[in-house]
Motif scaffolding. Sequence first.
Motif, PDB file in Angstrom:
ATOM      1  N   LEU A 108       0.339   7.915   9.954  1.00 48.39           N
ATOM      2  CA  LEU A 108      -0.067   7.074   8.826  1.00 48.39           C
ATOM      3  C   LEU A 108       0.011   5.593   9.180  1.00 48.39           C
ATOM      4  N   ARG A 151       5.207  10.612   1.648  1.00 48.45           N
ATOM      5  CA  ARG A 151       4.652   9.394   1.049  1.00 48.45           C
ATOM      6  C   ARG A 151       5.400   8.178   1.570  1.00 48.45           C
ATOM      7  N   CYS A 188       4.600  10.149   9.607  1.00 47.39           N
ATOM      8  CA  CYS A 188       4.772   8.716   9.309  1.00 47.39           C
ATOM      9  C   CYS A 188       4.094   7.848  10.361  1.00 47.39           C
ATOM     10  N   LEU A 222       0.880   5.091   1.452  1.00 50.13           N
ATOM     11  CA  LEU A 222       0.220   5.978   2.402  1.00 50.13           C
ATOM     12  C   LEU A 222       0.808   7.370   2.230  1.00 50.13           C
ATOM     13  N   ARG A 223      -0.029   8.389   2.250  1.00 48.74           N
ATOM     14  CA  ARG A 223       0.512   9.751   2.081  1.00 48.74           C
ATOM     15  C   ARG A 223      -0.289  10.773   2.873  1.00 48.74           C
ATOM     16  N   ASP A 224       0.417  11.788   3.341  1.00 41.82           N
ATOM     17  CA  ASP A 224      -0.190  12.901   4.071  1.00 41.82           C
ATOM     18  C   ASP A 224       0.877  13.972   4.274  1.00 41.82           C
ATOM     19  N   HIS A 267      -3.133   3.074   9.752  1.00 39.49           N
ATOM     20  CA  HIS A 267      -3.312   1.900   8.889  1.00 39.49           C
ATOM     21  C   HIS A 267      -3.390   0.622   9.734  1.00 39.49           C
ATOM     22  N   ILE A 317       0.855  -1.185   0.000  1.00 37.53           N
ATOM     23  CA  ILE A 317       0.000   0.000   0.000  1.00 37.53           C
ATOM     24  C   ILE A 317       0.891   1.234   0.000  1.00 37.53           C
TER      25      ILE A 317
END
Length: 200
Positions: A118, A15, A115, A9-11, A122, A7
């Motif tokens: 995220l 990334r 990080c 994940l980013r915010d 998750h 997967i």
Amino acid sequence: MAFVEPIVLRDRGVRLEPLALTHEAGLAAAAADGELWKLRVTSVPEPQDTRAYIEAALAGREQGHRFAFAVVEDATGTVLGSTSYHDILPAVKRVEIGYTWYARRVQRSHVNTTCKLLMMGHAFDALGCHVVGWRTDNYNFASQRAIERLGARKDGVIRGHAPRRDGTIRDTVMYSMRSGEWPEARTQLLYLLQQHAQKA
């Protein structure tokens, strides 16, 4: 089917993407920013060992006990470091977060908090984990403070637990967070990120 599936994940401009051999040069450059491999309490690879580091992470992914990410600046594609889920235990829905390091220039920035937000999100919200854990060297006080800022609780110390890169044997400090503690921790992490953005 693996417990942790690939997967991205980013915010907040960061990334997390599955670590691959294509990240070798970027990872070596990130480690060179601060010569991070010289720190005795970290797992950062020396430049010539970067490929072997990635291959070991990929082997762990194949075996189901580790899933490594490259931490990337979203806008430029620059590799900033790496982090992993490890000691993945599907039977009890538990993962640990570790093997985490960043180029010196982004340490004490919003990158680590982003990080962790995220990865914890998750783990708890998508994977349905009951527990997320962390472990660190008893002399890595910066890491211990960072883990405690996340809202994790100290479980205890395993003495004489693992070798350091210099051949000495470390005590390992263990932390964890249960799923019921996650909503409050998430609120606090979002608050810290908001505070950081206002200072920037």
